[in-house]
Structure formats: C-alpha cells, structure tokens
Design a protein around this motif. Structure first.
Motif, PDB file in Angstrom:
ATOM      1  N   VAL A 170      36.795  50.137  34.298  1.00  0.00           N
ATOM      2  CA  VAL A 170      36.774  48.753  34.764  1.00  0.00           C
ATOM      3  C   VAL A 170      36.824  48.838  36.287  1.00  0.00           C
ATOM      4  CG1 VAL A 170      37.913  46.515  34.730  1.00  0.00           C
ATOM      5  CG2 VAL A 170      38.000  47.984  32.689  1.00  0.00           C
ATOM      6  N   HIS A 171      35.773  48.392  36.933  1.00  0.00           N
ATOM      7  CA  HIS A 171      35.571  48.606  38.365  1.00  0.00           C
ATOM      8  C   HIS A 171      36.817  48.289  39.194  1.00  0.00           C
ATOM      9  CE1 HIS A 171      33.116  49.315  41.877  1.00  0.00           C
ATOM     10  NE2 HIS A 171      33.356  48.112  42.346  1.00  0.00           N
ATOM     11  N   LYS A 172      37.325  49.325  39.877  1.00  0.00           N
ATOM     12  CA  LYS A 172      38.468  49.246  40.796  1.00  0.00           C
ATOM     13  C   LYS A 172      39.778  48.813  40.135  1.00  0.00           C
ATOM     14  CE  LYS A 172      35.779  48.387  44.994  1.00  0.00           C
ATOM     15  NZ  LYS A 172      35.571  47.482  46.143  1.00  0.00           N
ATOM     16  N   LEU A 187      43.338  59.181  20.377  1.00  0.00           N
ATOM     17  CA  LEU A 187      44.356  59.358  21.415  1.00  0.00           C
ATOM     18  C   LEU A 187      43.823  58.668  22.661  1.00  0.00           C
ATOM     19  CD1 LEU A 187      46.965  60.698  22.494  1.00  0.00           C
ATOM     20  CD2 LEU A 187      45.550  62.645  23.144  1.00  0.00           C
ATOM     21  N   GLN A 188      44.530  57.593  23.090  1.00  0.00           N
ATOM     22  CA  GLN A 188      44.055  56.815  24.238  1.00  0.00           C
ATOM     23  C   GLN A 188      45.007  56.917  25.403  1.00  0.00           C
ATOM     24  OE1 GLN A 188      41.871  53.007  23.396  1.00  0.00           O
ATOM     25  NE2 GLN A 188      43.117  53.101  21.540  1.00  0.00           N
ATOM     26  N   CYS A 189      44.446  56.878  26.601  1.00  0.00           N
ATOM     27  CA  CYS A 189      45.234  56.926  27.832  1.00  0.00           C
ATOM     28  C   CYS A 189      44.730  55.818  28.742  1.00  0.00           C
ATOM     29  CB  CYS A 189      45.059  58.302  28.487  1.00  0.00           C
ATOM     30  SG  CYS A 189      46.006  58.510  29.997  1.00  0.00           S
ATOM     31  N   PHE A 190      45.658  54.981  29.241  1.00  0.00           N
ATOM     32  CA  PHE A 190      45.319  53.861  30.122  1.00  0.00           C
ATOM     33  C   PHE A 190      45.844  54.170  31.522  1.00  0.00           C
ATOM     34  CE2 PHE A 190      45.734  52.396  25.816  1.00  0.00           C
ATOM     35  CZ  PHE A 190      44.670  51.534  25.635  1.00  0.00           C
ATOM     36  N   ILE A 191      44.948  54.262  32.496  1.00  0.00           N
ATOM     37  CA  ILE A 191      45.334  54.600  33.869  1.00  0.00           C
ATOM     38  C   ILE A 191      44.911  53.465  34.801  1.00  0.00           C
ATOM     39  CG2 ILE A 191      45.226  56.323  35.702  1.00  0.00           C
ATOM     40  CD1 ILE A 191      44.264  58.350  33.637  1.00  0.00           C
ATOM     41  N   SER A 192      45.903  52.801  35.376  1.00  0.00           N
ATOM     42  CA  SER A 192      45.609  51.689  36.292  1.00  0.00           C
ATOM     43  C   SER A 192      45.014  52.224  37.591  1.00  0.00           C
ATOM     44  CB  SER A 192      46.884  50.915  36.611  1.00  0.00           C
ATOM     45  OG  SER A 192      47.396  50.342  35.437  1.00  0.00           O
ATOM     46  N   GLY A 193      44.098  51.441  38.160  1.00  0.00           N
ATOM     47  CA  GLY A 193      43.473  51.833  39.412  1.00  0.00           C
ATOM     48  C   GLY A 193      44.408  51.648  40.588  1.00  0.00           C
ATOM     49  N   ILE A 194      44.227  52.464  41.618  1.00  0.00           N
ATOM     50  CA  ILE A 194      44.985  52.356  42.857  1.00  0.00           C
ATOM     51  C   ILE A 194      44.155  51.525  43.817  1.00  0.00           C
ATOM     52  CG2 ILE A 194      45.955  53.630  44.811  1.00  0.00           C
ATOM     53  CD1 ILE A 194      46.244  56.031  42.848  1.00  0.00           C
ATOM     54  N   VAL A 195      44.729  50.428  44.288  1.00  0.00           N
ATOM     55  CA  VAL A 195      44.005  49.515  45.159  1.00  0.00           C
ATOM     56  C   VAL A 195      44.619  49.550  46.547  1.00  0.00           C
ATOM     57  CG1 VAL A 195      43.261  47.130  45.517  1.00  0.00           C
ATOM     58  CG2 VAL A 195      43.472  48.036  43.196  1.00  0.00           C
ATOM     59  N   TYR A 196      43.778  49.619  47.577  1.00  0.00           N
ATOM     60  CA  TYR A 196      44.250  49.597  48.964  1.00  0.00           C
ATOM     61  C   TYR A 196      43.899  48.273  49.605  1.00  0.00           C
ATOM     62  CZ  TYR A 196      45.131  54.558  48.596  1.00  0.00           C
ATOM     63  OH  TYR A 196      45.613  55.786  48.209  1.00  0.00           O
TER      64      TYR A 196
END
Length: 196
Positions: A170-172, A187-196
C-alpha cells in the motif's frame, strides 16, 4: 570503487543463500573479498588478532551471476574488501525501501553513506494494481519504506516449507507479506510504512 552484480536463476540463488546462511551461523563477522573472477568469504578468529583465517570460502562468480562488474581503486588495488557483521540488510541499515511495479518487478533496497544495495526480482505475477485515495500516480510503481528488523523477521520464516509468497504494498503506508504452505496454512506479516 564500484561493484554491481545480477543473479537471476533460482537454483544459484538458493545455493548462494545457503552458503551465506551457513557462514553467518559460524561467525558474527566476515570479510567479503570481491575480485574479477571470484568471491571470497573470509572468517578470522575473533580473539586472536592478526592471524590466518579459520574459514575460507571461494566462489566462482560466473557460476552464480549473469552480470558481474567490478572496478577497484586502481590497477594495483583491483579487489574490493568489505567487512560484514552477521552477510543481512538489517545489519547495514535500519530501513528498507520496497518497490513493486505493475510490470512484475519487486525491489528491496537500502542506502547508507558507504553503499546502495538492491535485491531485485523480475517477471513476478501481479494479481492487482490499485489506486490510492490521494490521487498519487502509482499506476506503474508502489513503494513503502519499512523497518529492516521487522522485514528480516518475516524473511527468516522462509525456512517454513511453502509454495507461494505474496507481497502487497500500500503506497507509502503498509506492506503485507504472506506465506502459503502446501497444508493451506497462511503466515502473514503486517509492516507499517515509515513516513517522514
């Protein structure tokens, strides 16, 4: 100094990964020596100071890489030496940029002051390529910057026997990674994006 290589075939990728994994289990630190025709992994005794290596692995680059370009410092110093701490992206940088294209390319990339390292996958199947709410032009490429430790945690799950891996970007904002096994386990892994 410049170095660039491309590995395409799945068989050599697996073998190279197995070699690196084996060496990383034997020692936390390793010297990577790149020459025009060979790649060397060298491990020295951590407590012995200058001494002969306790492990020496020699790999002919032509057996693994479809492209291999190396430019040393000068004619007298053609080889490149790198010190590695436990041959992973999370050891080199705290963040990884994941890019997915509508053409079926997936890229994992890190940048440091010393180097830019990319892992690329081509000709992947794209199930869908959606649009974002903020009308950004993501019709061709979506990307997301994520924490390298969290991504590494998922990649270590590769030891689980599986027949399919799905990456959703999901873009950015978010990366969702999923392993499917022959027994219909997900097996699922959810990684939130790092926003600057």
């Amino acid at each position: 100094m410049k170095f660039r290589s491309v590995m395409i075939d799945a068989g050599p990728m697996r073998e190279f990964t197995n070699i690196v994994s084996t060496i990383s289990k034997l020692s936390k630190e390793c010297i990577l020596r790149l020459s025009s025709d060979q790649i060397f992994f060298i491990v020295c005794d951590e407590n012995s100071g200058p001494a002969p290596p306790i492990l020496w692995c020699e790999i002919p680059q032509a057996m693994f890489f479809s492209e291999y370009q190396l430019i040393g410092l000068d004619d007298d110093h053609k080889d490149i030496y790198l010190g590695l701490t436990s041959d992973r992206m999370r050891s080199m940088a705290s963040e990884v940029v994941i890019r997915a294209s509508a053409e079926g390319r997936l890229t994992l990339q890190i940048k440091t002051d010393m180097a830019k390292v990319s892992t690329r996958f081509r000709d992947l199947r794209v199930e869908s390529f959606g649009e974002t709410q903020n009308n950004e032009d993501t019709s061709r490429v979506c990307c997301c910057r994520v924490d390298a430790k969290k991504l590494s945690m998922f990649l270590s799950a590769d030891m689980i026997s599986h027949n399919r891996t799905i990456a959703s970007v999901v873009h950015k904002k978010l990366v969702v990674l999923c392993l499917h096994t022959d027994e219909n386990v997900k097996l699922q892994c959810f990684i939130s994006g790092i926003v600057y």
